[in-house]
Design an enzyme around this catalytic site. Structure first.
Site, PDB file in Angstrom:
ATOM      1  N   LYS A  28     -24.320  -6.813 -31.508  1.00  0.00           N
ATOM      2  CA  LYS A  28     -24.972  -7.881 -30.751  1.00  0.00           C
ATOM      3  C   LYS A  28     -24.215  -8.071 -29.458  1.00  0.00           C
ATOM      4  O   LYS A  28     -23.018  -7.765 -29.379  1.00  0.00           O
ATOM      5  CB  LYS A  28     -24.938  -9.191 -31.541  1.00  0.00           C
ATOM      6  CG  LYS A  28     -26.008 -10.170 -31.146  1.00  0.00           C
ATOM      7  CD  LYS A  28     -27.326  -9.819 -31.804  1.00  0.00           C
ATOM      8  CE  LYS A  28     -28.435 -10.756 -31.433  1.00  0.00           C
ATOM      9  NZ  LYS A  28     -29.654 -10.449 -32.205  1.00  0.00           N
TER      10      LYS A  28
HETATM   11  P1  NAD Z   1     -37.553 -16.732 -27.007  1.00  0.00           P
HETATM   12  O1  NAD Z   1     -36.508 -17.095 -26.012  1.00  0.00           O
HETATM   13  O2  NAD Z   1     -38.699 -15.861 -26.627  1.00  0.00           O
HETATM   14  O3  NAD Z   1     -38.198 -18.090 -27.625  1.00  0.00           O
HETATM   15  C1  NAD Z   1     -37.453 -19.138 -28.178  1.00  0.00           C
HETATM   16  C2  NAD Z   1     -38.367 -20.342 -28.432  1.00  0.00           C
HETATM   17  O4  NAD Z   1     -37.595 -21.369 -29.084  1.00  0.00           O
HETATM   18  C3  NAD Z   1     -38.928 -20.980 -27.181  1.00  0.00           C
HETATM   19  O5  NAD Z   1     -40.235 -21.479 -27.450  1.00  0.00           O
HETATM   20  C4  NAD Z   1     -37.976 -22.162 -26.929  1.00  0.00           C
HETATM   21  O6  NAD Z   1     -38.601 -23.209 -26.186  1.00  0.00           O
HETATM   22  C5  NAD Z   1     -37.695 -22.589 -28.352  1.00  0.00           C
HETATM   23  N1  NAD Z   1     -36.420 -23.297 -28.507  1.00  0.00           N
HETATM   24  C6  NAD Z   1     -35.237 -23.011 -27.923  1.00  0.00           C
HETATM   25  N2  NAD Z   1     -34.305 -23.880 -28.309  1.00  0.00           N
HETATM   26  C7  NAD Z   1     -34.903 -24.733 -29.166  1.00  0.00           C
HETATM   27  C8  NAD Z   1     -34.468 -25.857 -29.898  1.00  0.00           C
HETATM   28  N3  NAD Z   1     -33.199 -26.275 -29.816  1.00  0.00           N
HETATM   29  N4  NAD Z   1     -35.378 -26.495 -30.684  1.00  0.00           N
HETATM   30  C9  NAD Z   1     -36.655 -26.076 -30.755  1.00  0.00           C
HETATM   31  N5  NAD Z   1     -37.131 -25.005 -30.092  1.00  0.00           N
HETATM   32  C10 NAD Z   1     -36.262 -24.364 -29.303  1.00  0.00           C
HETATM   33  O7  NAD Z   1     -36.732 -16.118 -28.236  1.00  0.00           O
HETATM   34  P2  NAD Z   1     -37.278 -15.127 -29.371  1.00  0.00           P
HETATM   35  O8  NAD Z   1     -37.086 -13.733 -28.916  1.00  0.00           O
HETATM   36  O9  NAD Z   1     -38.626 -15.608 -29.827  1.00  0.00           O
HETATM   37  O10 NAD Z   1     -36.187 -15.377 -30.512  1.00  0.00           O
HETATM   38  C11 NAD Z   1     -36.270 -16.489 -31.413  1.00  0.00           C
HETATM   39  C12 NAD Z   1     -35.361 -16.227 -32.598  1.00  0.00           C
HETATM   40  O11 NAD Z   1     -35.770 -15.025 -33.246  1.00  0.00           O
HETATM   41  C13 NAD Z   1     -33.871 -16.030 -32.269  1.00  0.00           C
HETATM   42  O12 NAD Z   1     -33.117 -16.535 -33.348  1.00  0.00           O
HETATM   43  C14 NAD Z   1     -33.724 -14.521 -32.202  1.00  0.00           C
HETATM   44  O13 NAD Z   1     -32.401 -14.116 -32.460  1.00  0.00           O
HETATM   45  C15 NAD Z   1     -34.664 -14.117 -33.317  1.00  0.00           C
HETATM   46  N6  NAD Z   1     -35.176 -12.734 -33.261  1.00  0.00           N
HETATM   47  C16 NAD Z   1     -35.744 -12.256 -32.117  1.00  0.00           C
HETATM   48  C17 NAD Z   1     -36.243 -10.950 -32.127  1.00  0.00           C
HETATM   49  C18 NAD Z   1     -36.901 -10.344 -30.910  1.00  0.00           C
HETATM   50  O14 NAD Z   1     -37.213  -9.146 -30.962  1.00  0.00           O
HETATM   51  N7  NAD Z   1     -37.164 -11.121 -29.869  1.00  0.00           N
HETATM   52  C19 NAD Z   1     -36.150 -10.159 -33.268  1.00  0.00           C
HETATM   53  C20 NAD Z   1     -35.584 -10.694 -34.403  1.00  0.00           C
HETATM   54  C21 NAD Z   1     -35.109 -12.006 -34.379  1.00  0.00           C
END
Ligand code: NAD
Length: 419
Positions: free
Chosen positions: A111
């Site tokens: 990471k």
């Molecule tokens: P992103 O930045 O696209 O979206 C995050 C969302 O969460 C946004 O809508 C934001 O407004 C909201 N958010 C942020 N802080 C918040 C809070 N304190 N309370 C409520 N909502 C909040 O991120 P993403 O890529 O969708 O990732 C989300 C999660 O999924 C993370 O934990 C990431 O590690 C995990 N993840 C992402 C991927 C990927 O391929 N993008 C894959 C596996 C896991």
């Protein structure tokens, strides 16, 4: 092995280590192998000096943690977030090790992170920051060494800049990052993959356990890459999304939300807040809304011991990484709430990253239909393995998922002669 009593004050890495110990307790592994799996194999901290648009030089801090490479090149996203720190990046790197092993794809776990608020930086500033961060970690990257990807606060554009910066040093190398735009060698279906994988996982879990999905009410925290795709696809199983939130506010309509309209509203307004025909809910109370399935898809540690007792869902599908603290995990289990763990639920992202890397190496593009079909096969297989082990050993789905991942990494470590 003695297990400490979990508390919410555990650091992210202590929490993941606690989950690791719980999973490993069901295996009969050598102490030396366990020791090798507990520690990161390499941790790099770099300064990232960036000339801001106003002429000032600002020095950011960046990390790349390579947790374990026994099963293949290190693989894991890069996040841009003000709260990113070494402990958190280390925790997320180790989760990647168990996730890639559980999905049985040939990668280790890594990471990266840069401590910054991407919302406060202009696009040219982000471009310069990404290039300098990439240059400063490039000596430990490589298509057969370590392959970064998107995560919180980074996107396809960030990956395009990373690929270009790496290419300036080593020549054109699309397989150095995944989550790229399709025009630069990205895979069809990558953006939707974590959300689509979640849907395949839920479908398989429900069919194995006899859970009726038709009409099940779903609340989703986070409407970014993962949450918005989960929201758009979960209706194909007959579920109804009744609540969605982002960092600013939640919206709730017990009769169901029109997801496409919420998506368009959020794109236009920059938030789901103010969506017509829905109640507005604060981010704290949002997770406690009455529903059948709760999907945390935003950030870490949102389900803690102080709110676990008020969660009304019967099923928690962890789309975000590490949304539940160990103390809350124990509390939910005691209340009979099923938690489907992050390393299974959101594995779709890294699985399609694997397809992207494979396509780049072969210089041959797959149609989206093939990507989704292969994703479905792997997600459902992993779900079957986790459910079978949990039932056989009478343990939680998280303990089973960790045990399967740990077992595969331990086997690779021993076969390769590390211990
Ligand atoms: P992103 O930045 O696209 O979206 C995050 C969302 O969460 C946004 O809508 C934001 O407004 C909201 N958010 C942020 N802080 C918040 C809070 N304190 N309370 C409520 N909502 C909040 O991120 P993403 O890529 O969708 O990732 C989300 C999660 O999924 C993370 O934990 C990431 O590690 C995990 N993840 C992402 C991927 C990927 O391929 N993008 C894959 C596996 C896991």
């Amino acid at each position: 092995m003695p297990l400490t009593v979990p508390t919410d004050s555990m650091t992210a890495f202590e929490a993941v280590t606690w989950f690791f110990n719980q999973g490993a307790a069901h295996l009969n592994l050598r102490d030396e192998t366990m020791d090798l799996m507990r520690h990161s194999w390499r941790e790099l901290t770099v300064s990232v000096p960036v000339r801001l648009d106003n002429g000032q030089l600002k020095v950011f801090v960046g990390y790349r943690v390579q947790h374990n490479g026994a099963r293949g090149p290190y693989k894991g996203g890069v996040r841009y977030h003000p709260n990113a720190d070494l402990d958190e990046v280390r925790a997320l790197a180790s989760l990647m090790t168990w996730k890639t092993a559980l999905a049985n794809i040939p990668f280790g776990g890594a990471k990266g992170g840069v401590v910054c608020d991407p919302m406060q930086l202009s696009s040219p500033e982000l471009n310069r920051l990404t290039r300098r961060y990439t240059q400063n970690i490039a000596h430990i990257l490589g298509p057969n060494r370590d392959i970064p990807a998107t995560d919180l606060g980074t996107d396809g554009q960030t990956m395009a800049w990373m690929m270009d910066a790496y290419g300036q040093l080593h020549g054109y190398t699309p397989s150095i990052v995944t989550g790229k735009p399709v025009e630069l060698g990205g895979s069809y279906g990558r953006e939707a993959a974590p959300g689509r994988g979640l849907v395949y996982c839920l479908e398989e879990w429900a069919s194995l356990t006899g859970y009726r999905l038709a009409g099940a009410k779903v609340v989703i925290q986070g409407f970014g890459q993962v949450g918005s795709w989960a929201a758009r696809l979960i209706g194909t199983l007959g579920c109804v999304v009744i609540g969605i939130s982002d960092v600013r506010r939640g919206i709730y309509n017990p009769a169901g939300l029109d997801i496409q309209r919420v998506f368009e509203h959020s794109r236009r307004e920059g938030s789901v807040m103010g969506f017509p025909g829905a109640d507005s809910v604060g981010v704290q109370e949002f997770l406690e809304l009455p529903c059948d399935i709760l999907v945390p898809a935003a950030v870490e540690k949102v389900i803690r011991s102080d709110n676990a007792g008020r969660i009304k869902a019967r099923i928690v599908l962890e789309a975000a990484n590490h949304p539940t603290t160990p103390a809350a995990d124990t509390a939910l289990a005691e209340r009979g709430i099923t938690v489907v763990p992050d390393i299974l639920v959101n594995a779709g992202g890294v699985i399609v990253s694997y397809f992207e890397w494979a396509q780049n190496i072969q210089e041959f593009r797959w149609e989206e239909e093939r990507v989704n079909k292969e994703l479905e096969r792997i997600m459902k297989q992993a779900t079957r393995e986790v459910v079978a082990m949990a039932q056989q050993e009478r343990i939680t789905l998280r303990q089973a998922a960790f045990a399967i991942g740990i077992q595969r990494v331990a086997r690779a470590i021993e076969l390769r002669g590390f211990v």
